[in-house]
Write an enzyme that holds these catalytic residues in place. Structure first.
Site, PDB file in Angstrom:
ATOM      1  N   PRO A   2      11.451 -17.397  47.536  1.00  0.00           N
ATOM      2  CA  PRO A   2      11.294 -16.073  48.139  1.00  0.00           C
ATOM      3  C   PRO A   2       9.845 -15.751  48.452  1.00  0.00           C
ATOM      4  O   PRO A   2       8.969 -15.955  47.627  1.00  0.00           O
ATOM      5  CB  PRO A   2      11.855 -15.106  47.084  1.00  0.00           C
ATOM      6  CG  PRO A   2      12.108 -15.894  45.877  1.00  0.00           C
ATOM      7  CD  PRO A   2      11.949 -17.343  46.170  1.00  0.00           C
ATOM      8  N   GLU A   3       9.589 -15.285  49.658  1.00  0.00           N
ATOM      9  CA  GLU A   3       8.253 -14.850  50.051  1.00  0.00           C
ATOM     10  C   GLU A   3       8.227 -13.323  50.118  1.00  0.00           C
ATOM     11  O   GLU A   3       9.232 -12.663  49.863  1.00  0.00           O
ATOM     12  CB  GLU A   3       7.869 -15.480  51.392  1.00  0.00           C
ATOM     13  CG  GLU A   3       7.674 -17.001  51.289  1.00  0.00           C
ATOM     14  CD  GLU A   3       6.637 -17.525  52.266  1.00  0.00           C
ATOM     15  OE1 GLU A   3       5.771 -16.745  52.705  1.00  0.00           O
ATOM     16  OE2 GLU A   3       6.684 -18.727  52.588  1.00  0.00           O
TER      17      GLU A   3
END
Ligand SMILES: [Zn+2]
Length: 283
Positions: A2-3
């Site tokens: 996840p960014e």
């Protein structure tokens, strides 16, 4: 992994279930994730009201009325799921407990929030809210790319004299918080800047030009995440993972998407991470 846009999407998905609600019961199923959980975490969370759910870089921060702040990092594979029916928004019944459900919050509004993380690179910690910014994970972070402290003059100054490739400079969390590999590739592609160019050798006007592109790339991705939230009632309640098409990331060997460019997307490794770029139009 996840960014920032995915974490922001998780925050927006959790917010209606958590903000203003009390954690009726916190269940902690193992002693640690990436690091040991803080002492008596379940007891310290149970009975507290969530005053606000914030994001700093890729960390979620839940400010509690106990004076503590719960820090959550999703790591490589962490997922947050909302089930139950608080405010009539979440159609999911509570699913049966799954393998790797490490932490579960039952909120007084009927929502259940589950943190599932097969690879256990995620983390949770409890900090004093008053001094949360001094926590070792947070004190080293540069400005938020979507915040007011991040602007053209700032980035031009930050890049001055830097001998590292611009790709590495943009990934440096001390320069900009929360920008990850995928979105740095997209930013450099949109800006037509070669990922190999030394940060300190790019003209001030080109460096300044990166700032609005960084904002646009992240805002577009957050928007895509927002549309995915509208659909998640029909889906499985998992927050933060959404279909998003990239212009350059993951497209090795494909034709460049820029109008009029006949280049082919290339992949190189920089500081151990894959960089995707078009050698023809990124200079
Ligand atoms: Zn191109």
């Amino acid at each position: 992994m996840p960014e920032l846009p995915e974490v922001e999407t998780v925050r927006r998905g959790l917010s209606p279930a958590m903000e203003g609600a009390v954690i009726a019961q916190a269940q902690v199923n193992r002693p640690n994730l990436r690091w040991p959980f803080p002492e008596n975490m379940a007891a310290r969370l149970t009975g507290t009201r969530v005053l606000a759910l914030r994001r700093r870089s890729k960390y979620l921060l839940a400010d509690l009325d106990s004076g503590e702040t719960l820090l959550v990092h999703l790591g490589m594979s962490g997922r947050m799921t909302v089930s139950g029916d608080p405010l009539g928004q979440f159609a999911h019944d509570h699913p049966a407990a799954q393998k790797h459900d490490h932490v579960v919050f039952d909120m007084t509004n009927g929502a259940r929030i589950t943190f599932n993380d097969p690879r256990r690179f995620g983390a949770m910690d409890l900090l004093d809210t008053a001094t949360a910014n001094q926590h070792k994970l947070l004190s080293v972070l540069g400005p938020e790319p979507l915040g007011n402290d991040f602007h053209e003059d700032y980035l031009v100054q930050a890049f001055k004299g830097r001998n590292t490739p611009v790709k590495s400079a943009l990934l440096d969390q001390g320069i900009i918080a929360g920008l990850g590999n995928i979105y740095v590739c997209e930013v450099l592609f949109r800006s037509q800047v070669s990922p190999r160019r030394k940060a300190g050798q790019i003209s001030a006007s080109r460096v300044a030009g990166l700032v609005p592109v960084i904002r646009d790339v992240l805002t577009d991705a957050i928007k895509a995440g927002g549309s995915s939230l509208k659909d998640f009632r029909q889906a499985d309640g998992n927050l933060g993972y959404f279909q998003h098409s990239f212009d350059v990331y993951g497209r090795e060997g494909d034709p460049c998407k820029r109008d009029g460019c006949s280049g082919i997307i290339d992949r190189i490794t920089q500081s151990g991470r894959s960089t995707f770029f078009c050698g023809k139009c990124q200079r």
